[in-house]
Design an enzyme around this catalytic site. Structure first.
Site, mmCIF file in Angstrom:
data_model
loop_
_atom_site.group_PDB
_atom_site.id
_atom_site.type_symbol
_atom_site.label_atom_id
_atom_site.label_comp_id
_atom_site.label_asym_id
_atom_site.label_seq_id
_atom_site.Cartn_x
_atom_site.Cartn_y
_atom_site.Cartn_z
ATOM 1 N N TYR A 17 -7.387 33.602 8.539
ATOM 2 C CA TYR A 17 -6.816 32.262 8.711
ATOM 3 C C TYR A 17 -6.518 32.113 10.200
ATOM 4 O O TYR A 17 -5.815 32.957 10.765
ATOM 5 C CB TYR A 17 -5.496 32.135 7.951
ATOM 6 C CG TYR A 17 -5.608 32.136 6.437
ATOM 7 C CD1 TYR A 17 -5.539 30.939 5.722
ATOM 8 C CD2 TYR A 17 -5.732 33.316 5.714
ATOM 9 C CE1 TYR A 17 -5.610 30.921 4.334
ATOM 10 C CE2 TYR A 17 -5.810 33.311 4.319
ATOM 11 C CZ TYR A 17 -5.749 32.098 3.636
ATOM 12 O OH TYR A 17 -5.826 32.084 2.268
ATOM 13 N N PRO B 172 -4.410 23.632 0.107
ATOM 14 C CA PRO B 172 -5.141 24.854 -0.229
ATOM 15 C C PRO B 172 -4.795 26.070 0.636
ATOM 16 O O PRO B 172 -5.230 27.189 0.316
ATOM 17 C CB PRO B 172 -6.612 24.463 -0.029
ATOM 18 C CG PRO B 172 -6.584 23.297 0.882
ATOM 19 C CD PRO B 172 -5.309 22.578 0.605
ATOM 20 N N LYS C 217 -3.198 28.743 -3.759
ATOM 21 C CA LYS C 217 -2.344 28.808 -4.955
ATOM 22 C C LYS C 217 -2.785 27.889 -6.092
ATOM 23 O O LYS C 217 -2.335 28.061 -7.233
ATOM 24 C CB LYS C 217 -0.896 28.428 -4.585
ATOM 25 C CG LYS C 217 -0.197 29.449 -3.746
ATOM 26 C CD LYS C 217 0.228 30.641 -4.575
ATOM 27 C CE LYS C 217 0.346 31.878 -3.732
ATOM 28 N NZ LYS C 217 -0.369 33.023 -4.236
#
Ligand code: FAD
Ligand code: DHB
Length: 393
Positions: A202, A294, A298
């Protein structure tokens, strides 16, 4: 017009509706799934990819874990980057892990499992309307191939996603809705290139958020933050890969291989919770009841846990003639849902570029990430939420 009856009428044949149908059927509870789209459409949708271990357990118990166990990729950590800085977060210290397995594959496994057991899935069911959830005998009206049908049932399960009819059938004076709409979206690309790293990364960058995920050793799923009014068609493959590289640390960007997109789509980001999840004989589960952005991966996990809880409550109603679990369903599920909302909103706020943000806001984001890098307690809290480890038992 035709009329028929079942115990639980399920609206929506996405992961929530299909899994509920399977769990109820395994326990001998009769049900029918009404899905607006075609079978091919449902099977082709590309969405989430990260599955918590507790959710894997639920899927195994539903008899749909075999291919997931064979083909799913087990991850024991995740990377977060900010500019050139890279932070590795290890799940192992907490005995936690995640399985990377596409929602598209899970949907296929569920559809096959339902068909193998002779489940009733009605595709292309149009104009679904709910009647009489205040009483004991609700009815679902729908049209299929130009013919009107009425399905009488004891309960209606609203598993029809954010844009479905179920939530909208609850009177406005009963339903409370809590919402945050984010001023950006995610552009997602699926392509046959090896993952850039063995784990997900990420990235928080001045140009916007980016995420590199995967589906297999040869297939990647990558995302970049984009404008809400962008059109996926405006994003050529070359523009997407260039933008992704520009947002990753240089040494990671060098690992990015490119290929034509197999699928390319834009999803808006939203946090949303509807309360309560039950109105009379109507029960909401999954995206019909709540949406998370998103970032925390989850959405699908929450949907599976809702359905597991709802299935147990409905089974107890029929087997033990106890409605205690049904009565608790909304309150118990909402506590879990709000915690996932908190984590998803927090991670979204830390990793994205918000319009009009100040240098102070950016420093706050970097301090949050530094806290993760330097504090074992902060990392443990992150792992607990990201992997769903607190919900394992
Ligand atoms: P859905 O998957 O939305 O299924 C609902 C079903 O109901 C659909 O098949 C729909 O056709 C049907 N339906 C709708 N209205 C009616 C009607 N009136 N009558 C009959 N049937 C109806 N989560 C992540 O964790 N990571 C991601 O990257 C991610 N990406 C996403 C991208 C998009 C575009 C979307 C929309 C969601 C994404 N999610 C992601 C969230 C995740 O996919 C959902 O949480 C998950 O699909 C929820 O499953 P569900 O079955 O509750 O809802
Ligand atoms: C994927 C999607 C997510 O939203 C996320 O947080 C991680 C992975 C995926 O599609 O693989």
């Amino acid at each position: 017009m035709t009329a028929s009856r079942t115990q639980v009428g399920i609206i929506g044949g996405g992961p929530s509706g299909l899994l509920l149908s399977q769990l109820l059927d395994l326990a001998g509870v009769d049900n029918v799934v009404l899905e607006r789209r075609s079978r091919d459409y449902v099977l082709a949708r590309v969405r989430a990819g990260v599955i918590e271990q507790g959710v894997v357990k639920i899927l195994r118990a539903a008899g749909v874990g075999a291919r997931l166990d064979r083909e799913g990729l087990l991850h024991h950590g995740v990377e977060i980057a900010a500019g050139e800085a890279r932070y590795h977060i290890d799940f192992a210290a907490q005995g936690a892990s995640l399985t990377v397995y596409g929602q598209t594959e899970l949907t296929k496994d569920l559809v096959e499992a339902r068909e193998a057991r002779g489940g009733t899935l009605v595709y292309e069911a149009g104009d679904v309307a709910i009647e009489g959830v205040d009483g004991k005998q609700p009815r679902l009206h729908y049209r299929k191939d130009g013919v009107s049908h009425v399905l009488g049932c004891d309960f209606v399960a609203g598993c029809d996603g954010f844009h479905g009819v179920s939530r909208k059938s609850i009177p406005a004076n009963v339903l409370k809705m809590h919402e945050r709409v984010y001023p950006f979206g995610w552009l997602g690309v699926l392509a046959d290139v090896p993952p850039v790293l063995p784990e997900l990364i990420y990235a928080s960058h001045e140009r916007g958020f980016a995420l590199c995920s995967m589906r297999s050793a040869t297939r990647s799923r990558c995302y970049v933050q984009c404008a809400l009014d962008d059109d996926a068609e405006q994003w050529s493959d070359a523009r997407f890969w260039d933008e992704l590289r520009a947002r990753l640390p240089a040494e990671v960007a060098r690992q990015v291989r490119t290929a034509p997109a197999i699928e390319k789509s834009i999803a808006p980001l939203r946090s949303f919770v509807a309360e309560p999840l039950r109105h009379g004989q109507l029960l909401l589960a999954g995206d019909a009841a709540h949406i998370v952005p998103p970032t925390g991966a989850k959405g699908l996990n929450l949907a599976v846990r809702d359905v597991d809880q709802l299935a147990a409550a409905l089974i107890a109603h029929y087997r033990e003639t106890s409605d205690a679990l049904l009565d608790e369903y909304s309150a118990t599920a909402l506590r879990r849902i709000w915690k996932a909302e908190r984590f998803s909103a927090w991670l979204t706020s830390v990793l994205h570029v918000f319009p009009g943000r100040s240098s102070f806001d950016r420093r706050m984001q970097l301090a949050e990430l530094d806290q993760l890098a330097s504090s074992a307690a902060a990392r443990a809290a992150f792992v607990e939420s990201y992997t769903g480890a607190a919900l394992l038992s």
